[in-house]
Design an enzyme around this catalytic site. Structure first.
Site, short mmCIF file in Angstrom:
data_model
loop_
_atom_site.label_atom_id
_atom_site.label_comp_id
_atom_site.label_asym_id
_atom_site.label_seq_id
_atom_site.Cartn_x
_atom_site.Cartn_y
_atom_site.Cartn_z
N HIS A 1 51.23 22.60 126.00
CA HIS A 1 51.69 22.83 124.71
C HIS A 1 50.89 23.55 123.86
O HIS A 1 50.03 23.08 123.48
CB HIS A 1 52.17 21.51 124.25
CG HIS A 1 53.29 21.76 123.26
ND1 HIS A 1 53.95 20.62 122.41
CD2 HIS A 1 54.05 22.80 122.53
CE1 HIS A 1 54.84 21.17 121.64
NE2 HIS A 1 54.89 22.43 121.46
N HIS B 1 63.80 20.22 125.41
CA HIS B 1 62.94 21.11 124.75
C HIS B 1 61.46 20.64 125.20
O HIS B 1 61.17 19.47 124.88
CB HIS B 1 62.97 21.42 123.24
CG HIS B 1 61.87 22.10 122.74
ND1 HIS B 1 61.36 21.74 121.66
CD2 HIS B 1 61.25 23.57 122.96
CE1 HIS B 1 60.32 22.53 121.21
NE2 HIS B 1 60.54 23.67 122.05
#
Length: 374
Positions: A107, A63
């Site tokens: 992110h 992930h």
């Protein structure tokens, strides 16, 4: 040599029997372009997987694979993607953003965590695939800014990955109809790329729409993992499926990766472990998850790969030990483009200034309603 009519009839009967037996095989038939003579004898580390459909294999995924570092609330992995792949990760998930016309791996926001350009990342993927010709790999791209797939196509071509990418015969395929790992390796199309939004089969067929082919369980879990269908655009009863198995903790009321629980989260068994969620989902749906996305994959000493090996009916016996966890306060590769670097050589630890900058960005994002993590 003379062959009697009776012998010819017996031979024809045997041939017909063989063909009928082959047509009733439980293995999924490969695409029409599959070579007739199989060459791959070991596929993703095991000869037993060569005849297995891609849709009938369980893969471990990283992930936010590009979000590498410690002492950083936005980091999900300790080691760069080369180390991840060497240790056994076979799906690399990433979050892509448009930063001044460049596809960048960030992110949530590039001001929160910038993992460098997609072009650099894909160059590392190409190098690894070239060095590992018997491996099938998947990419999962979160297309955060809904960029058209043609822009990704340009970057894939620049890295030389377009020619290694599998393009399915249609925009969506049931889990039972994907080609075998052996046929993918034989054809040289060993990279399967899925995208969560804006995939277009007519323009770039090898960038595959995720949610008409894969459904996902809930993400950003802070308590207990379950197996409910959280996101899909297709028929979840026939699609492949992915379980999100990364545990978050709340920082300023918002979810952030939690390495402190990773040994148990990634464990083979026990409360809230990967093995427990796997067993729950396999029991609930009568088939194994295809992909298991995890954070800090090396916590548990290879337990995430053991879960996958057991699911696939093979033995987990790595020839070399996998990487070991890097304690918070130590040193590791960090952001700013290092996620795809070829070696895991450490940089100095993230400073407290950087850590508090991350906290401040999280707080600001939450206040503006801009926070999201996948």
């Amino acid at each position: 040599m003379f062959v009697s009519s009776k012998s010819r009839a017996q031979a024809a009967l045997i041939a017909t029997s063989v063909l009928l037996s082959a047509s009733s095989s439980s293995f999924v038939h490969a695409s029409p372009s599959e070579p007739l003579n199989r060459r791959a004898t070991t596929c993703n580390g095991s000869p037993d997987l060569c005849n297995r459909s891609f849709g009938n294999v369980t893969f471990v995924g990283a992930h936010d694979s590009y979000a590498v570092g410690i002492n950083n609330l936005a980091a999900n992995q300790d080691y760069n993607i080369t180390q991840q792949l060497n240790d056994g990760i076979r799906m690399l998930q990433m979050q892509a953003h448009n930063l001044n016309g460049v596809i960048q791996l960030c992110h949530t926001s590039c001001s929160l965590y910038n993992g460098g350009p997609l072009s650099t990342y894909l160059g590392t993927v190409k190098t690894w695939l070239d060095a590992n010709p018997n491996e099938v790999l998947s990419l999962l791209i979160v297309n955060s800014d809904d960029l058209p797939p043609t822009e990704y196509d340009t970057v894939f071509k620049g890295a030389g990955l377009d020619t290694m990418s599998y393009a399915p015969p249609s925009a969506s395929i049931p889990a039972t109809q994907w080609p075998t790992l052996g046929s993918l390796i034989d054809s040289g199309k060993r990279l399967l790329t899925f995208m969560d939004a804006s995939a277009d089969f007519t323009s770039v067929p090898y960038i595959i729409d995720e949610f008409t082919n894969i459904w996902e369980s809930p993400y950003d879990v802070t308590t207990t993992f379950d197996c409910s269908v959280n996101r899909t655009k297709g028929d979840s009863t026939t699609e492949m499926y992915l379980i999100n198995h990364f545990l978050d903790t709340l920082i300023l009321g918002q979810p952030a990766p939690d390495p402190s629980q990773a040994n148990q989260t990634n464990a083979v068994s026990g409360t809230n472990s990967l093995g427990a969620q796997f067993e729950l989902c396999a029991s609930q749906y009568g088939r194994n998850p295809n992909f298991m996305l995890v954070d800090f994959y090396e916590y548990g000493g290879g337990s995430v790969f053991e879960v996958a090996a057991t699911a696939n009916g093979v033995t987990y016996s790595p020839t070399t030990p996998i990487a070991t966890p890097i304690p918070q306060g130590g040193s590791s590769t960090t952001g700013s483009g290092t996620a795809g670097s070829g070696t895991p050589s450490p940089n100095s630890a993230v400073s407290m200034t950087t850590r508090w900058t991350t906290v401040w960005v999280l707080f600001s994002s939450a206040m503006l309603g801009a926070w999201y993590v996948v």
